[in-house]
Design a protein around this motif. Structure first.
Motif, PDB file in Angstrom:
ATOM      1  N   LYS A   9       0.845  -1.192   0.000  1.00 46.79           N
ATOM      2  CA  LYS A   9       0.000   0.000   0.000  1.00 46.79           C
ATOM      3  C   LYS A   9       0.880   1.241   0.000  1.00 46.79           C
ATOM      4  CE  LYS A   9      -4.384   1.506   1.986  1.00 46.79           C
ATOM      5  NZ  LYS A   9      -5.385   1.264   3.058  1.00 46.79           N
ATOM      6  N   GLN A  10       0.750   2.019  -1.067  1.00 47.99           N
ATOM      7  CA  GLN A  10       1.538   3.235  -1.237  1.00 47.99           C
ATOM      8  C   GLN A  10       0.608   4.367  -1.649  1.00 47.99           C
ATOM      9  OE1 GLN A  10       4.397   2.234  -4.227  1.00 47.99           O
ATOM     10  NE2 GLN A  10       5.306   0.571  -3.042  1.00 47.99           N
ATOM     11  N   SER A  11       0.668   5.476  -0.901  1.00 45.06           N
ATOM     12  CA  SER A  11      -0.214   6.626  -1.163  1.00 45.06           C
ATOM     13  C   SER A  11      -1.682   6.196  -1.188  1.00 45.06           C
ATOM     14  CB  SER A  11       0.168   7.310  -2.479  1.00 45.06           C
ATOM     15  OG  SER A  11       1.514   7.735  -2.460  1.00 45.06           O
ATOM     16  N   GLY A  12      -2.023   5.257  -0.298  1.00 42.21           N
ATOM     17  CA  GLY A  12      -3.404   4.830  -0.151  1.00 42.21           C
ATOM     18  C   GLY A  12      -3.877   3.793  -1.144  1.00 42.21           C
ATOM     19  N   VAL A  13      -2.988   3.309  -2.029  1.00 40.55           N
ATOM     20  CA  VAL A  13      -3.379   2.356  -3.075  1.00 40.55           C
ATOM     21  C   VAL A  13      -2.466   1.138  -3.025  1.00 40.55           C
ATOM     22  CG1 VAL A  13      -3.654   1.994  -5.557  1.00 40.55           C
ATOM     23  CG2 VAL A  13      -4.204   4.230  -4.560  1.00 40.55           C
ATOM     24  N   TRP A  14      -3.053  -0.047  -3.157  1.00 41.52           N
ATOM     25  CA  TRP A  14      -2.262  -1.279  -3.222  1.00 41.52           C
ATOM     26  C   TRP A  14      -1.638  -1.383  -4.609  1.00 41.52           C
ATOM     27  CZ3 TRP A  14      -1.194  -4.640   0.710  1.00 41.52           C
ATOM     28  CH2 TRP A  14      -1.907  -4.439   1.901  1.00 41.52           C
ATOM     29  N   ARG A  15      -0.304  -1.542  -4.654  1.00 38.05           N
ATOM     30  CA  ARG A  15       0.434  -1.528  -5.906  1.00 38.05           C
ATOM     31  C   ARG A  15       1.452  -2.675  -5.952  1.00 38.05           C
ATOM     32  NH1 ARG A  15       0.052   3.977  -7.852  1.00 38.05           N
ATOM     33  NH2 ARG A  15      -0.859   5.345  -6.265  1.00 38.05           N
ATOM     34  N   HIS A  16       1.746  -3.077  -7.189  1.00 33.35           N
ATOM     35  CA  HIS A  16       2.798  -4.066  -7.421  1.00 33.35           C
ATOM     36  C   HIS A  16       3.706  -3.508  -8.515  1.00 33.35           C
ATOM     37  CE1 HIS A  16       4.876  -7.818  -8.290  1.00 33.35           C
ATOM     38  NE2 HIS A  16       4.290  -8.377  -7.251  1.00 33.35           N
ATOM     39  N   ALA A  17       5.001  -3.716  -8.368  1.00 37.46           N
ATOM     40  CA  ALA A  17       5.954  -3.123  -9.307  1.00 37.46           C
ATOM     41  C   ALA A  17       5.842  -3.714 -10.709  1.00 37.46           C
ATOM     42  CB  ALA A  17       7.376  -3.308  -8.775  1.00 37.46           C
ATOM     43  N   GLN A  18       5.507  -5.012 -10.813  1.00 34.86           N
ATOM     44  CA  GLN A  18       5.474  -5.659 -12.131  1.00 34.86           C
ATOM     45  C   GLN A  18       4.098  -6.172 -12.550  1.00 34.86           C
ATOM     46  OE1 GLN A  18       7.992  -6.975  -9.809  1.00 34.86           O
ATOM     47  NE2 GLN A  18       9.363  -5.359 -10.576  1.00 34.86           N
ATOM     48  N   ARG A  19       3.203  -6.406 -11.608  1.00 37.59           N
ATOM     49  CA  ARG A  19       1.968  -7.118 -11.922  1.00 37.59           C
ATOM     50  C   ARG A  19       0.753  -6.199 -11.786  1.00 37.59           C
ATOM     51  NH1 ARG A  19       3.472 -12.480 -11.953  1.00 37.59           N
ATOM     52  NH2 ARG A  19       1.314 -13.186 -11.946  1.00 37.59           N
ATOM     53  N   GLN A  20      -0.386  -6.690 -12.263  1.00 37.41           N
ATOM     54  CA  GLN A  20      -1.645  -5.960 -12.170  1.00 37.41           C
ATOM     55  C   GLN A  20      -2.726  -6.933 -11.721  1.00 37.41           C
ATOM     56  OE1 GLN A  20      -3.508  -4.401 -15.881  1.00 37.41           O
ATOM     57  NE2 GLN A  20      -3.251  -2.375 -14.963  1.00 37.41           N
ATOM     58  N   ALA A  21      -3.650  -6.452 -10.890  1.00 40.47           N
ATOM     59  CA  ALA A  21      -4.738  -7.296 -10.394  1.00 40.47           C
ATOM     60  C   ALA A  21      -5.947  -7.213 -11.330  1.00 40.47           C
ATOM     61  CB  ALA A  21      -5.138  -6.865  -8.989  1.00 40.47           C
ATOM     62  N   ILE A  58     -18.054  -4.002   3.124  1.00 39.62           N
ATOM     63  CA  ILE A  58     -18.335  -3.830   1.695  1.00 39.62           C
ATOM     64  C   ILE A  58     -17.792  -2.493   1.196  1.00 39.62           C
ATOM     65  CG2 ILE A  58     -20.196  -3.585   0.000  1.00 39.62           C
ATOM     66  CD1 ILE A  58     -21.804  -5.496   1.999  1.00 39.62           C
ATOM     67  N   ARG A  59     -18.044  -1.436   1.948  1.00 41.26           N
ATOM     68  CA  ARG A  59     -17.581  -0.111   1.519  1.00 41.26           C
ATOM     69  C   ARG A  59     -16.063  -0.076   1.414  1.00 41.26           C
ATOM     70  NH1 ARG A  59     -16.719   4.801   4.721  1.00 41.26           N
ATOM     71  NH2 ARG A  59     -16.712   6.608   3.312  1.00 41.26           N
ATOM     72  N   GLU A  60     -15.381  -0.657   2.393  1.00 40.62           N
ATOM     73  CA  GLU A  60     -13.925  -0.682   2.366  1.00 40.62           C
ATOM     74  C   GLU A  60     -13.408  -1.484   1.175  1.00 40.62           C
ATOM     75  OE1 GLU A  60     -15.899  -1.131   4.912  1.00 40.62           O
ATOM     76  OE2 GLU A  60     -14.991  -0.516   6.821  1.00 40.62           O
ATOM     77  N   ALA A  61     -14.063  -2.616   0.884  1.00 40.87           N
ATOM     78  CA  ALA A  61     -13.643  -3.440  -0.253  1.00 40.87           C
ATOM     79  C   ALA A  61     -13.798  -2.682  -1.562  1.00 40.87           C
ATOM     80  CB  ALA A  61     -14.450  -4.733  -0.280  1.00 40.87           C
ATOM     81  N   LEU A  62     -14.901  -1.964  -1.705  1.00 45.23           N
ATOM     82  CA  LEU A  62     -15.107  -1.182  -2.921  1.00 45.23           C
ATOM     83  C   LEU A  62     -14.041  -0.105  -3.073  1.00 45.23           C
ATOM     84  CD1 LEU A  62     -18.973  -0.673  -3.230  1.00 45.23           C
ATOM     85  CD2 LEU A  62     -17.457  -1.694  -4.931  1.00 45.23           C
ATOM     86  N   HIS A  63     -13.690   0.549  -1.992  1.00 43.63           N
ATOM     87  CA  HIS A  63     -12.657   1.582  -2.076  1.00 43.63           C
ATOM     88  C   HIS A  63     -11.311   0.982  -2.481  1.00 43.63           C
ATOM     89  CE1 HIS A  63     -14.396   5.438  -1.025  1.00 43.63           C
ATOM     90  NE2 HIS A  63     -15.159   4.840  -0.140  1.00 43.63           N
ATOM     91  N   ILE A  64     -10.969  -0.185  -1.947  1.00 40.31           N
ATOM     92  CA  ILE A  64      -9.707  -0.829  -2.314  1.00 40.31           C
ATOM     93  C   ILE A  64      -9.661  -1.092  -3.814  1.00 40.31           C
ATOM     94  CG2 ILE A  64      -8.337  -2.945  -2.112  1.00 40.31           C
ATOM     95  CD1 ILE A  64      -9.335  -3.113   0.815  1.00 40.31           C
ATOM     96  N   VAL A  65     -10.717  -1.734  -4.334  1.00 36.84           N
ATOM     97  CA  VAL A  65     -10.736  -2.116  -5.746  1.00 36.84           C
ATOM     98  C   VAL A  65     -10.835  -0.883  -6.638  1.00 36.84           C
ATOM     99  CG1 VAL A  65     -11.986  -3.414  -7.510  1.00 36.84           C
ATOM    100  CG2 VAL A  65     -11.720  -4.377  -5.209  1.00 36.84           C
ATOM    101  N   HIS A  66     -11.746   0.025  -6.316  1.00 40.49           N
ATOM    102  CA  HIS A  66     -11.911   1.238  -7.121  1.00 40.49           C
ATOM    103  C   HIS A  66     -10.600   2.023  -7.191  1.00 40.49           C
ATOM    104  CE1 HIS A  66     -12.593   5.610  -7.428  1.00 40.49           C
ATOM    105  NE2 HIS A  66     -13.455   5.274  -8.379  1.00 40.49           N
ATOM    106  N   ASP A  67      -9.940   2.201  -6.064  1.00 41.21           N
ATOM    107  CA  ASP A  67      -8.715   3.002  -6.042  1.00 41.21           C
ATOM    108  C   ASP A  67      -7.596   2.333  -6.834  1.00 41.21           C
ATOM    109  OD1 ASP A  67     -10.161   4.744  -4.502  1.00 41.21           O
ATOM    110  OD2 ASP A  67      -9.116   4.287  -2.614  1.00 41.21           O
ATOM    111  N   MET A  68      -7.538   0.993  -6.793  1.00 37.18           N
ATOM    112  CA  MET A  68      -6.549   0.284  -7.603  1.00 37.18           C
ATOM    113  C   MET A  68      -6.841   0.464  -9.096  1.00 37.18           C
ATOM    114  SD  MET A  68      -5.937  -3.288  -5.494  1.00 37.18           S
ATOM    115  CE  MET A  68      -4.636  -3.860  -6.611  1.00 37.18           C
ATOM    116  N   VAL A  69      -8.108   0.348  -9.469  1.00 39.64           N
ATOM    117  CA  VAL A  69      -8.482   0.543 -10.875  1.00 39.64           C
ATOM    118  C   VAL A  69      -8.169   1.970 -11.310  1.00 39.64           C
ATOM    119  CG1 VAL A  69     -10.418   0.601 -12.499  1.00 39.64           C
ATOM    120  CG2 VAL A  69     -10.246  -1.272 -10.838  1.00 39.64           C
ATOM    121  N   ASP A  70      -8.529   2.930 -10.477  1.00 41.32           N
ATOM    122  CA  ASP A  70      -8.332   4.342 -10.803  1.00 41.32           C
ATOM    123  C   ASP A  70      -6.850   4.683 -10.968  1.00 41.32           C
ATOM    124  OD1 ASP A  70      -9.698   6.867 -11.247  1.00 41.32           O
ATOM    125  OD2 ASP A  70      -8.778   7.561  -9.394  1.00 41.32           O
TER     126      ASP A  70
END
Length: 323
Positions: free
Chosen positions: A32-44, A57-69
């Motif tokens: 988790k960097q700057s509020g977003v879960w990130r990987h250096a080489q891969r994508q979810a 549910i709300r927390e899960a949506l924020h995790i996924v939405h922020d990663m997509v964004d």
């Protein structure tokens, strides 16, 4: 839409299990960097059904939405996101309905946890509902494919003629309010899968407490002979039903995803046991996380056959609350 040369982590139905999702992402090497879960080489890549049933549910949506964004993930639509859109959208005139998804007691129960957890965050919920339109109904990356429940090539080809990227709009959603319409059939097939009516007017009450006259079926079996050969759901059929022979017309009406087609990953089906492939080119990644099962990922690189060693999962343990 996707870089076919990249490596991906495909993740099954989250259903509001935000803490478990964070545990899985950490296990996969995301940070988790700057509020977003990130990987250096891969994508979810998420297979839909982020909402409903779970405790966060709300927390899960924020995790996924922020990663997509942030460009760290893609997410396709599950039947629960479609249900939420239908719940919130007025049905078209002449449909005989008030909403695309009628506000019955059964439907209210399914979305109840989500609505309750957003009760103090109405604008947040409104924003997420609008975001659901950005979730495609499928992804075809050439060498692999994603769909929440069932890949139907002919139906997807027709859908692509209207929506090339697989993302639908409110007009298409409203059209789904009419049973038997193309839009209704698309959502049923791609997001819920194939099914068959139980014989002789029988109904079954599943482990989720819902009573159904249909059972979910496989869409890949090459030469099934009985009802038991095609059932694909957590609830078993009664032995007398399972042993009933399929008629020729029933066999002919079955959908089949061939072994020579690209890798296909689905969620939706509440599997149990040790995560594994169904066929060399087909895997389901839904292992009932919200029912204390497993939240499962598959680490996809350049392989053309599913590797049994590349399933990664987190077991969801019951937390004992001390009095």
């Amino acid at each position: 839409m996707l870089d076919p040369a990249r490596s991906y982590d495909l993740i099954g139905d989250v259903h509001g299990c935000a803490h478990t999702l964070e545990h899985l992402l950490d296990t996969l090497g995301y940070r988790k960097q700057s509020g977003v879960w990130r990987h250096a080489q891969r994508q979810a890549l998420f297979l839909g059904d982020i909402i409903d049933r779970g405790p966060r549910i709300r927390e899960a949506l924020h995790i996924v939405h922020d990663m997509v964004d942030a460009g760290q993930a893609h997410c396709i639509m599950g039947n629960h996101e479609f249900n939420a859109l239908g719940w919130c959208t007025a049905a078209p005139p002449g449909s005989g309905k008030q909403f695309v998804r009628e506000h019955t007691a059964r439907h209210a129960r399914l979305i109840g946890d989500t609505l309750a957890q957003f009760e103090q965050h109405p604008q947040d919920w409104k924003d997420f509902v609008q975001w659901f339109y950005d979730l495609p109904l499928f992804i075809d990356a050439g060498r692999f494919r994603l769909v929440h429940a069932c890949w139907d090539t002919s139906m997807i080809q027709l859908l692509r003629g209207q929506y090339p990227d697989g993302c639908i709009d409110e007009h298409f959603l409203q059209a789904a309010a009419v049973p038997g319409s193309f839009a209704c059939n698309v959502f049923d097939r791609l997001l819920r899968g194939t099914d068959m009516r139980l014989p002789d007017g029988l109904t079954l009450t599943g482990g989720d407490g819902l009573t159904r006259a249909f059972f979910r079926t496989k869409f890949w079996e090459d030469d099934p002979q009985t009802y038991g050969d095609i059932v694909f759901q957590p609830d078993a059929l009664p032995e007398e039903v399972a042993s009933t022979p399929l008629s020729s017309s029933q066999k002919n009406n079955l959908l089949r995803y061939g072994v020579d087609e690209p890798l296909l990953f689905v969620g939706h089906y509440w599997r149990s046991g040790r995560p594994s492939a169904i066929r060399p080119n087909l895997a389901c990644l839904d292992y009932s996380a919200v029912l204390y099962g497993k939240l499962v990922a598959y680490r996809l690189d350049q392989e053309s056959v599913i590797d049994p060693h590349k399933f990664v999962w987190v077991d969801v343990e019951r937390v004992q609350v001390q009095p």
